[in-house]
Scaffold this active site. Sequence first.
Site, PDB file in Angstrom:
ATOM      1  N   GLU A   1       0.819  -1.217   0.000  1.00 50.30           N
ATOM      2  CA  GLU A   1       0.000   0.000   0.000  1.00 50.30           C
ATOM      3  C   GLU A   1       0.850   1.262   0.000  1.00 50.30           C
ATOM      4  O   GLU A   1       0.471   2.283   0.577  1.00 50.30           O
ATOM      5  CB  GLU A   1      -0.955   0.039   1.201  1.00 50.30           C
ATOM      6  CG  GLU A   1      -2.224  -0.713   0.979  1.00 50.30           C
ATOM      7  CD  GLU A   1      -2.740  -0.535  -0.420  1.00 50.30           C
ATOM      8  OE1 GLU A   1      -2.762   0.617  -0.902  1.00 50.30           O
ATOM      9  OE2 GLU A   1      -3.098  -1.532  -1.058  1.00 50.30           O
TER      10      GLU A   1
HETATM   11  C1  FAD Z   1       2.662  -9.790   0.141  1.00 48.74           C
HETATM   12  C2  FAD Z   1       2.459  -8.663  -0.803  1.00 48.74           C
HETATM   13  C3  FAD Z   1       1.176  -8.315  -1.177  1.00 48.74           C
HETATM   14  C4  FAD Z   1       0.978  -7.277  -2.099  1.00 48.74           C
HETATM   15  N1  FAD Z   1      -0.297  -6.993  -2.538  1.00 48.74           N
HETATM   16  C5  FAD Z   1      -0.453  -6.143  -3.594  1.00 48.74           C
HETATM   17  C6  FAD Z   1      -1.719  -5.979  -4.229  1.00 48.74           C
HETATM   18  O1  FAD Z   1      -2.723  -6.548  -3.819  1.00 48.74           O
HETATM   19  N2  FAD Z   1      -1.796  -5.181  -5.323  1.00 48.74           N
HETATM   20  C7  FAD Z   1      -0.710  -4.526  -5.823  1.00 48.74           C
HETATM   21  O2  FAD Z   1      -0.846  -3.826  -6.809  1.00 48.74           O
HETATM   22  N3  FAD Z   1       0.501  -4.634  -5.231  1.00 48.74           N
HETATM   23  C8  FAD Z   1       0.663  -5.429  -4.132  1.00 48.74           C
HETATM   24  N4  FAD Z   1       1.889  -5.573  -3.547  1.00 48.74           N
HETATM   25  C9  FAD Z   1       2.994  -4.778  -4.033  1.00 48.74           C
HETATM   26  C10 FAD Z   1       3.438  -3.690  -3.069  1.00 48.74           C
HETATM   27  O3  FAD Z   1       2.460  -2.679  -2.993  1.00 48.74           O
HETATM   28  C11 FAD Z   1       4.814  -3.179  -3.525  1.00 48.74           C
HETATM   29  O4  FAD Z   1       5.743  -4.196  -3.207  1.00 48.74           O
HETATM   30  C12 FAD Z   1       5.196  -1.865  -2.885  1.00 48.74           C
HETATM   31  O5  FAD Z   1       4.360  -0.830  -3.345  1.00 48.74           O
HETATM   32  C13 FAD Z   1       6.653  -1.476  -3.179  1.00 48.74           C
HETATM   33  O6  FAD Z   1       6.989  -1.656  -4.517  1.00 48.74           O
HETATM   34  P1  FAD Z   1       8.297  -2.507  -4.890  1.00 48.74           P
HETATM   35  O7  FAD Z   1       8.218  -3.800  -4.154  1.00 48.74           O
HETATM   36  O8  FAD Z   1       8.418  -2.582  -6.354  1.00 48.74           O
HETATM   37  O9  FAD Z   1       9.493  -1.687  -4.277  1.00 48.74           O
HETATM   38  P2  FAD Z   1      10.255  -0.438  -5.011  1.00 48.74           P
HETATM   39  O10 FAD Z   1       9.275   0.529  -5.533  1.00 48.74           O
HETATM   40  O11 FAD Z   1      11.263  -0.981  -5.943  1.00 48.74           O
HETATM   41  O12 FAD Z   1      10.983   0.187  -3.736  1.00 48.74           O
HETATM   42  C14 FAD Z   1      12.187  -0.353  -3.172  1.00 48.74           C
HETATM   43  C15 FAD Z   1      12.643   0.571  -2.040  1.00 48.74           C
HETATM   44  O13 FAD Z   1      12.915   1.879  -2.561  1.00 48.74           O
HETATM   45  C16 FAD Z   1      12.139   2.859  -1.891  1.00 48.74           C
HETATM   46  N5  FAD Z   1      11.685   3.846  -2.872  1.00 48.74           N
HETATM   47  C17 FAD Z   1      11.190   3.629  -4.104  1.00 48.74           C
HETATM   48  N6  FAD Z   1      10.857   4.787  -4.685  1.00 48.74           N
HETATM   49  C18 FAD Z   1      11.123   5.758  -3.808  1.00 48.74           C
HETATM   50  C19 FAD Z   1      10.975   7.173  -3.815  1.00 48.74           C
HETATM   51  N7  FAD Z   1      10.462   7.824  -4.868  1.00 48.74           N
HETATM   52  N8  FAD Z   1      11.367   7.856  -2.709  1.00 48.74           N
HETATM   53  C20 FAD Z   1      11.860   7.209  -1.633  1.00 48.74           C
HETATM   54  N9  FAD Z   1      12.016   5.884  -1.566  1.00 48.74           N
HETATM   55  C21 FAD Z   1      11.653   5.155  -2.645  1.00 48.74           C
HETATM   56  C22 FAD Z   1      10.968   2.116  -1.261  1.00 48.74           C
HETATM   57  O14 FAD Z   1      10.495   2.777  -0.090  1.00 48.74           O
HETATM   58  C23 FAD Z   1      11.574   0.752  -0.954  1.00 48.74           C
HETATM   59  O15 FAD Z   1      12.185   0.766   0.302  1.00 48.74           O
HETATM   60  C24 FAD Z   1       2.091  -6.568  -2.595  1.00 48.74           C
HETATM   61  C25 FAD Z   1       3.389  -6.911  -2.182  1.00 48.74           C
HETATM   62  C26 FAD Z   1       3.579  -7.953  -1.316  1.00 48.74           C
HETATM   63  C27 FAD Z   1       4.989  -8.320  -0.943  1.00 48.74           C
END
Ligand code: FAD
Length: 596
Positions: free
Chosen positions: A440
């Site tokens: 989220e």
């Molecule tokens: C169990 C689980 C359930 C999920 N359920 C859903 C779902 O139902 N629907 C859905 O769409 N998604 C879902 N997700 C996805 C989840 O919302 C994302 O994993 C999350 O939004 C982060 O994206 P990412 O994993 O690609 O990390 P990234 O975006 O690659 O981020 C990696 C790190 O970099 C930091 N970062 C990235 N961009 C910035 C910025 N601009 N400024 C500062 N810091 C930054 C982040 O805080 C994080 O620490 C789920 C994930 C999991 C693991």
Amino acid sequence: MPTYTAPLDDIRYLLHEVHDIGQLAALPGFEDATPAMIDEVLAGGATFCEDVLFPLNQSGDAEGVHLDHGEVRTPSGFKAAYTRYTADGWTAISAEPTYGGTGLPEMVRFVIEEMLCSANLSFSMYPGLSHGAYSALMSHGSEELKQRFLPKLIDGTWGGTMCLTEAHAGTDLGILTTKAEPAGDGAYRITGQKIFISAGEHDLTENIVHLVLAKLPDAPGGTKGISLFLVPKFLPTEEGGLGTRNGVTCGSVEHKMGIKASATCVLNFDNAIGWLVGEPHKGMRAMFVMMNGARLAVGLQGLGLSEVAYQNALAYAKERLQGRALTGPKNPDGPADAILVHPDVRKGLLRIKALNEGMRSLAYWVGIRIDLEHRHPDAAVRQDAADMVALMTPVLKAFLTDKGFENTNIALQTLGGHGYIREYGIEQYVRDARIAQIYEGTNAVQALDLVGRKLPMDGGRLVRRFFEIVKGDVDTAAAVGGLEDFAKALGGSLYQLQKATMLLAERGFANPDEAGAAASEYLHLMGYVAVGWQWLRMATVSQQRLAAGQGERRFHDAKLKTARFFFARLLPETATLLAAIQSGAAPIMALAVDEF
Ligand SMILES: Cc1cc2nc3c(=O)[nH]c(=O)nc-3n(C[C@H](O)[C@H](O)[C@H](O)COP(=O)(O)OP(=O)(O)OC[C@H]3O[C@@H](n4cnc5c(N)ncnc54)[C@H](O)[C@@H]3O)c2cc1C
């Protein structure tokens, strides 16, 4: 074996004595939602969570979900529990009566949500996602889509999902590549792959309604080019039954650290038929309705897990005999004293208790504001409530989940090695709590939302109003005998928050890295002030009850003692947070990439 008892005493105290839940029955449409009726509903919810969902929590974690020829099987007992959940009407409680909902205040759902998360977080994900899909459709769907899909989402026959994330597009949704092509008949053809989709495929409902972010052929770049589509697993027939299978399939399910009974799916959309929700290229606006609701719900996940972890750690600390109290034996006839005599063990448990009760009060204050925002006849009250919900959404999401994870960890520590092994159930809470800080929108993203969007909104109107409300309660409490110290402590932390806000306004404008460097500490500073403010409100109520000889003395005494712990041992953390903010971006940005 762990146990769970819904904290109904604390819930009733907050609803009736601190937050005046009776005000909701005065809102149009909520005439039947009297305090007595709400109590009855919550008692029913508590029983369901304790007796039906909690017993499936550990077994669900051990069994997990399984992908079988493209179909996901939830753990044993989940389907039967879900059938009871829908039959008892829990999926419908706060939904619109026009489409089959019960029409109770959102506030009631809020309380139930916390109990669900304590009892079985994995289970709660399935109806939670459906409720999110309901909200987005309710606010942005066409009447035709509402008629076709809402009744089934509300009665729980069909489930819902939110499909945002792609392998290369997590936080940065502007670069997503899922495509939507007009099919010529008003529908669209959706093609692309989504990952990490919670409840993306499962056996609890006969159909799943996916809300999918995708780009139309003429879409502008970035988030301004994203549209939202409704893509069902099975296409509905004219009569509302199940038609043919749509082009959406589950490629795999993730094996993960926690919430193992919640299906986290890779979904492949292959020319799947979907319909536009809201306007073209304005999908983020519609999706934000779902995301904001989900952010609040995720905050409650942090609280719910912290509560159940606390209950079990406390029970253990009362029974586990190790060592003697520093001041002499407290259990002289036994081989040792219960570990609850040790200041370090007490400190950990009190930290969890003080945060839980304060965070719960803050969550309920926000929950009531949601209902005021939607229903109050006075536009000024609606706007004020909407402002506070907007300001507090990132705080609730990130503060409650960061503290939720820390607290489950402290609870585990209370059990020593017994906390680390499976039998006692606490290690599951730690694993389950971790994800709430990530999905989220990560907690870093919540902090950027608070600092970058919510603070500057309308020239700082939201945050100024928040300061005004807190200051008003500080002044009131300062005049209540016995609360002067608490009022002084909170007044000091409020001043630190105001100072940090000014600093951000000055420095962040000149250099955005200053805002980015301070954001997480700022969110926590605001979280502590907001929770401290709730403790001041609770202390004011309990002090007045004691002075008037009303209520249960032990309960109100315990509230005041816990308040004292909060103001003495937790609120001072605001000073450290302010110092970190004042140090600015330079120490963070100085190291060159190749110097790491
Ligand atoms: C169990 C689980 C359930 C999920 N359920 C859903 C779902 O139902 N629907 C859905 O769409 N998604 C879902 N997700 C996805 C989840 O919302 C994302 O994993 C999350 O939004 C982060 O994206 P990412 O994993 O690609 O990390 P990234 O975006 O690659 O981020 C990696 C790190 O970099 C930091 N970062 C990235 N961009 C910035 C910025 N601009 N400024 C500062 N810091 C930054 C982040 O805080 C994080 O620490 C789920 C994930 C999991 C693991």
